[in-house]
Design a protein around this motif. Structure first.
Motif, PDB file in Angstrom:
ATOM      1  N   ASN A 178      47.861  30.448  -4.044  1.00 18.07           N
ATOM      2  CA  ASN A 178      48.032  29.627  -5.243  1.00 18.07           C
ATOM      3  C   ASN A 178      48.789  28.355  -4.864  1.00 18.07           C
ATOM      4  N   ARG A 214      50.083  24.473  -6.222  1.00 11.37           N
ATOM      5  CA  ARG A 214      50.329  23.642  -7.417  1.00 11.37           C
ATOM      6  C   ARG A 214      50.982  22.329  -6.998  1.00 11.37           C
ATOM      7  N   TRP A 271      53.427  26.358  -3.165  1.00  9.52           N
ATOM      8  CA  TRP A 271      52.369  27.349  -3.039  1.00  9.52           C
ATOM      9  C   TRP A 271      52.990  28.728  -2.825  1.00  9.52           C
ATOM     10  N   SER A 306      39.632  25.153  -8.820  1.00  6.83           N
ATOM     11  CA  SER A 306      40.722  24.206  -9.048  1.00  6.83           C
ATOM     12  C   SER A 306      40.673  23.686 -10.480  1.00  6.83           C
ATOM     13  N   THR A 309      43.393  27.681  -6.455  1.00  8.15           N
ATOM     14  CA  THR A 309      43.520  29.092  -6.080  1.00  8.15           C
ATOM     15  C   THR A 309      42.350  29.452  -5.175  1.00  8.15           C
ATOM     16  N   VAL A 351      49.260  17.513 -13.107  1.00  7.20           N
ATOM     17  CA  VAL A 351      49.227  18.801 -12.395  1.00  7.20           C
ATOM     18  C   VAL A 351      47.842  19.003 -11.777  1.00  7.20           C
ATOM     19  N   TYR A 352      47.853  19.468 -10.532  1.00  6.07           N
ATOM     20  CA  TYR A 352      46.620  19.907  -9.874  1.00  6.07           C
ATOM     21  C   TYR A 352      46.877  21.305  -9.318  1.00  6.07           C
ATOM     22  N   GLU A 353      46.022  22.262  -9.656  1.00  4.56           N
ATOM     23  CA  GLU A 353      46.184  23.636  -9.202  1.00  4.56           C
ATOM     24  C   GLU A 353      44.928  24.093  -8.455  1.00  4.56           C
ATOM     25  N   ARG A 382      42.783  20.319 -12.908  1.00  9.07           N
ATOM     26  CA  ARG A 382      43.768  19.234 -12.963  1.00  9.07           C
ATOM     27  C   ARG A 382      43.935  18.825 -14.420  1.00  9.07           C
ATOM     28  N   GLU A 423      52.480  18.849  -8.676  1.00  7.67           N
ATOM     29  CA  GLU A 423      52.914  18.320  -9.961  1.00  7.67           C
ATOM     30  C   GLU A 423      53.713  17.044  -9.756  1.00  7.67           C
TER      31      GLU A 423
END
Length: 327
Positions: A251, A253, A239, A287, A301, A297-299, A289, A255
């Motif tokens: 942010n 992330r 992050w 978010s 913000t 990946v899951y993000e 994914r 992975e």
């Protein structure tokens, strides 16, 4: 007729043959005669004695001096006045001090009771929130038709994750939790395979609860068997904070390398709701994914002001601060 300094009276001898004169001893060796006039002060006492065939008079004059007596009287009155004034002032000061002390104690007690009421209200609010979260976890985990063994494992892990974050918040007096502390092995499955990187920021209590469940959900669904290359997938949690205050953005992330949609355990219904809706909405962010060729990946913000939530921290500081004595 000796008159010394210790005598209380001056003694004079009056000759009955000469009523206008009287004999007075100046000292032990000298005797003088002095006239007696109408303006002369009368003696305090007169005694009659007889010798030599005549009646003599011994007159006793009290040794008094009006100026000295006035000074002495004034000194005595002043001393008595000062003593009485000191006693009255002392009593008044004692009463005033006790009243002031009692007033301060009452103010402190009132402040303490108000603080206690506020703390109890805040505690009730937080307990209700935690119970609501746990109720939602139990309801969605033990949904109809779910595998009981898998559901039990997930339920225990999710509640354990909530218990861990509550313990961390209690240790910090609900001032927030360091983000890296949410990746402890006691709360996150496969923690030894997770490479954590990013600034060790302190997130608010609300954000900590959402992120703790989020991290558990991501870790619990990572591949438990072999990945695409015959090994456990390597997980990176990173992050960063971009932008300047007050528009800074958090942010995050997650992975999982060497993972595909075929090898990764599918997210549960509760997990999908948490990943896609609950956690982003709790942090006021968004978010996404997705799968890449070699990873999952899951993000996420979110605004930093929501992640840190200084308003909640300030309120907690006010509740935990000691009660100040009134002045």
């Amino acid at each position: 007729l000796a008159n010394d300094d210790l005598s209380l009276f001056s003694v004079v001898l009056k000759d009955p043959r000469n009523a206008d004169q009287e004999l007075i001893a100046l000292n032990r060796d000298n005797i003088a005669s002095r006239a007696v006039g109408p303006e002369s002060a009368p003696p305090s006492m007169v005694r009659k004695i007889g010798f030599g065939g005549r009646d003599w008079s011994l007159a006793y004059y009290a040794k008094t001096n009006a100026v000295v007596r006035a000074k002495q009287t004034a000194a005595i009155v002043a001393a008595i006045g000062l003593a009485l004034t000191g006693i009255v002032c002392g009593l008044f000061g004692y009463v005033a001090y006790n009243n002031l002390r009692l007033s301060r104690e009452i103010q402190v007690r009132i402040g303490f009771e108000r603080r206690l009421t506020a703390v109890i209200d805040e505690l009730n609010h937080r307990v209700k929130n935690i119970l609501a979260v746990i109720q939602s976890i139990v309801t969605r985990t033990l949904r109809h038709g779910s595998d009981i063994d898998v559901a039990r494992e997930l339920l225990i892990g999710r509640i354990h994750a909530m218990s861990n974050v509550v313990s961390l918040l209690s240790e910090s007096q609900w001032q927030g939790v360091k983000l890296k502390g949410l990746f402890e092995a006691r709360a996150i499955p496969h923690a030894e395979r997770i490479a954590v990187s990013g600034p060790d920021i302190a997130v608010s209590a609300r954000a900590a609860q959402s992120l703790s469940l989020l991290f558990f959900e991501l870790a619990s669904h990572s591949d438990e068997g072999l990945s695409l290359v015959g090994k456990h997938p390597h997980i990176v949690a990173h992050w960063e904070v971009t932008g300047e205050e007050p528009d800074a953005i958090f942010n995050f992330r997650w992975e999982e390398f060497n993972t595909s949609e075929a090898t990764r355990r599918a997210d549960s219904d509760f997990g999908l709701i948490l990943l896609d809706r609950v956690a982003p909405e709790a942090l006021g962010g968004a978010s996404k994914r997705f799968f890449t060729d070699v990873s999952y990946v899951y993000e996420l913000t979110a605004p930093m002001e929501t992640v840190v939530d200084m308003t909640e921290r300030d309120r907690t500081e006010q509740l935990s601060a000691p009660v100040k004595r009134g002045r």
